[in-house]
Design an enzyme around this catalytic site. Sequence first.
Site, PDB file in Angstrom:
ATOM      1  CE1 TYR A 109      17.572 -24.208 -14.575  1.00 41.35           C
ATOM      2  CE2 TYR A 109      19.683 -25.018 -13.803  1.00 41.35           C
ATOM      3  CZ  TYR A 109      18.860 -23.968 -14.142  1.00 41.35           C
ATOM      4  OH  TYR A 109      19.312 -22.679 -14.043  1.00 41.35           O
ATOM      5  CG  ASP A 124      28.063 -20.915  -8.829  1.00 44.58           C
ATOM      6  OD1 ASP A 124      28.927 -20.142  -8.393  1.00 44.58           O
ATOM      7  OD2 ASP A 124      27.064 -20.527  -9.456  1.00 44.58           O
ATOM      8  CG  HIS A 147      18.045 -25.446  -5.735  1.00 46.23           C
ATOM      9  ND1 HIS A 147      18.792 -26.495  -5.293  1.00 46.23           N
ATOM     10  CD2 HIS A 147      18.526 -25.135  -6.966  1.00 46.23           C
ATOM     11  CE1 HIS A 147      19.690 -26.815  -6.200  1.00 46.23           C
ATOM     12  NE2 HIS A 147      19.551 -26.014  -7.229  1.00 46.23           N
ATOM     13  CE1 TYR A 177      21.726 -20.678 -18.522  1.00 47.00           C
ATOM     14  CE2 TYR A 177      20.369 -19.534 -16.924  1.00 47.00           C
ATOM     15  CZ  TYR A 177      21.436 -20.356 -17.215  1.00 47.00           C
ATOM     16  OH  TYR A 177      22.213 -20.856 -16.191  1.00 47.00           O
ATOM     17  NE  ARG A 178      20.985 -25.462 -17.133  1.00 46.79           N
ATOM     18  CZ  ARG A 178      22.111 -25.604 -16.466  1.00 46.79           C
ATOM     19  NH1 ARG A 178      22.825 -24.534 -16.153  1.00 46.79           N
ATOM     20  NH2 ARG A 178      22.543 -26.783 -16.094  1.00 46.79           N
TER      21      ARG A 178
END
Length: 570
Positions: free
Chosen positions: A117, A179, A429, A510-511
């Site tokens: 992110y 995670d 990623h 959502y993010r």
Amino acid sequence: MTGLNSANGNAPRAKDEPFVLPPNTDLAKFRRFLARATSIVEEVNVKVVNSQDDISQEEYMHPSKAHDMYHILEKTHFISSAVVAPRNVPDVQEVMKLANEFEIPVWPFSMGRNVGYGGAAPRVPGSVGIDMGKNMNKVLEVNAESCYALVEPGVCFFDLHEYLEKNNLRDKVWADVPDLGGGSVIGNTLERGVGYTPYGDHWMMHCGMEVVMPDGSLLRTGMGALPNPKADKSKPPHEQEPNESWQLFNYGFGPHNDGIFSQSSFGIVVKMGIWLMPNPGGYQAYMITFPRDEDLEQIVEIIRPLRIAMVLQNVPKLDNVLVSAALEGHRDSYSNSDKPLTEPELDKIAKDLGIGRWNLYGAMYGPEVVRDALWSVIKASFSKVPGAKFYFTQDRPDDVALKTRSNTFQGVPSITELQWVDWLPNGGHLFFAPIAKVTGDDAKAQYELTRRLSEEYGFDFIGAFLVGVREMHHIVCILFDRKDPDSRRRAHALIKVLIAEAANRGWGEYRAHLALMDQIAETYNFNDNAQMKMNETLKNALDPKGILCPGKNGVWPATYKKEDWTLHKP
């Protein structure tokens, strides 16, 4: 907009001259700001970002504090001019007052591990990073009887777990973990991250925050706004003993303010309460494999009523075959082709690893009699899927995914899940994470859309469905080679198309990664963007100079001309 503060990123510069200056700031003004910041936090806690060493960190446990390690734009696009690490709450207050005085934007972060992110990088290049985790890293309290903890921003999930272990509290309480265990408890909660015990909705489980506002003032939310009559009023506010119900009741009196500090630019959270899960007195993780790709619809239809009824007690994780494959080996272990893996190749991987095309991971909590009753219902329900196979952890002792989830589901953190990033060389990623209702039709539609587009852009589909109580997060992992400009370009193009296609079907993320915040914010546009207008009104009232995190999640203050800064050009 600000660019590099030299002809190129490798040009010689003075030791206090950054790669990128803050907006509307020349070097002389920047130096004055640094001098004042140094007088507040001491020299050891101020770092100018101006060398290749400052942007070379690429390890999760030793993250960059200045740029996005998994960058999809150029490495020096989202980059801080300097990083300042407050030592305590008064330092945070003084740094915010200083930023207002100089009108220099700041970007607070907890640990810099918000991977996928943007990490610690700021949305506006040249912003001053505020490293909240370097010095403010204490577990302030754990109350095992009332099952809560009070923590500072630098407390990660490993830290909280180790605190419980060291103080012999794990037999009483568990801390839910996501995670990856290296992230900040506060940071993950504010970004509405999730874990996997029955306490997996971290935002739902927070209770009470202490917040430094954009002007440097300090408040406590919920019951924390009610003073403790026993507190020593001679102490500064941040040191005064809080009301005894601060971490027990979230709402207090009047408007509930906590929500405006989640995924926002309205304040800096310096303390937060988090509810801990009582030790359930028994635990068993399980794995259920399903042999066919087309089983997805039936699986999700079975999950929904079980999850709503809490027969599935934790957040179940439904992985496609490549999630497990990526934990077991690199892509070249399975294929010599650079094309997306084919159906026969995916079937062969599943067969060789002894797993399904879809694999469901969950856990049961409570005494043995309770677990046995739950398992009888779970097994009977999923046995309706032809070929379903059922395993406990002891049945597959060498299964990396099952062993890792078994730990995570009982609050034991790790970073093993990050191994799937190594699926490709120089793995980076992005997460595409739309929310949808829990139906087989929605799961099938999302899977078909995201897999088709992933393969069109040259990527393998790697994804999972995480089912909350009444919704599901579909986490699509777009893995790319961060040292290959074409791979980065394709990943960026793919996720932009996915966002648009999902919004057309009523699915919203959502993010968001820094590069995608504007686009995603624009999809939440009911009634002529009424929600964004409210957010902008709050922003301009609470932060009139637009100092704190300008542009975060698409909220631009009036001091910025949005069209000049947005990265989304419809």
